[in-house]
Write a protein that holds these residues in place. Sequence first.
Motif, PDB file in Angstrom:
ATOM      1  N   LYS A  64       0.537  -0.853  -0.231  1.00 47.06           N
ATOM      2  CA  LYS A  64      -0.285   0.155  -0.153  1.00 47.06           C
ATOM      3  C   LYS A  64       1.011   1.177   0.425  1.00 47.06           C
ATOM      4  CE  LYS A  64      -4.415   1.029   0.299  1.00 47.06           C
ATOM      5  NZ  LYS A  64      -5.587   0.971  -0.747  1.00 47.06           N
TER       6      LYS A  64
ATOM      7  N   HIS B 201      -6.125   7.443  -0.583  1.00 47.13           N
ATOM      8  CA  HIS B 201      -5.633   6.994  -0.301  1.00 47.13           C
ATOM      9  C   HIS B 201      -4.403   6.786   0.686  1.00 47.13           C
ATOM     10  CE1 HIS B 201      -2.071   3.779  -1.432  1.00 47.13           C
ATOM     11  NE2 HIS B 201      -3.820   3.419  -2.383  1.00 47.13           N
TER      12      HIS B 201
ATOM     13  N   ASP C 177      -6.366   5.228   3.672  1.00 45.44           N
ATOM     14  CA  ASP C 177      -6.761   3.607   3.955  1.00 45.44           C
ATOM     15  C   ASP C 177      -5.747   3.337   3.580  1.00 45.44           C
ATOM     16  OD1 ASP C 177      -9.341   4.715   2.082  1.00 45.44           O
ATOM     17  OD2 ASP C 177      -8.207   3.869   0.104  1.00 45.44           O
TER      18      ASP C 177
END
Length: 193
Positions: A27, A120, A123
């Motif tokens: 990620k 993002h 997240d």
Amino acid sequence: MAKCNPWLIRRLCMIMRQNFAKSCEDKLNDQINMELKACHQYLAMAYHFDRADVSSPGIHGFFLQASIEEREHAEKIMKYMNKRGGSIILSSVPEPVPQFEDTMSALKHALQMEMEVNQHLLDVHALAGKENDPNLCDFIEANFLQEQVDGQKVLADFIRQLERAQTDVGDYLFDKYMISGSMHGNGQQAKKH
């Protein structure tokens, strides 16, 4: 001098890796590439507004500074990845939107891009919490979250102020204010974040 096995060198680097899940590493690599994509897009935007037929030096400077900041964000995450024993994987940067109809469309594009980057980051933070990685949570909170919110507010303010101008003269004056920084009363050129 004897050659070292690259796998062995990588293994030695990973000795320090602790509580850093592969999902978080992946990620963060996505986040690095998003930041570089934004850097590339802001650079294209800056030089679009520097063209002689557009000639908006304030907007040029604003987007140029934004490009620099996005690259710095990517570099900060890469340094963090190295501290945690992760592997940095850079992907190709997509071609940016080459030009914009006007300042308003560029600012709206920038705001949308910042909202995607912010989502993002949220997240990444949520995943770090799920993976019980308080260090990554702290890194994201301390270095990015508030700055993203502040940057989105600045862009939203600029969009609203430019909506009020609604003329070529208004667009020209908006650009002049961008140079002087007087829109936010700080006496310096307006900054994205």
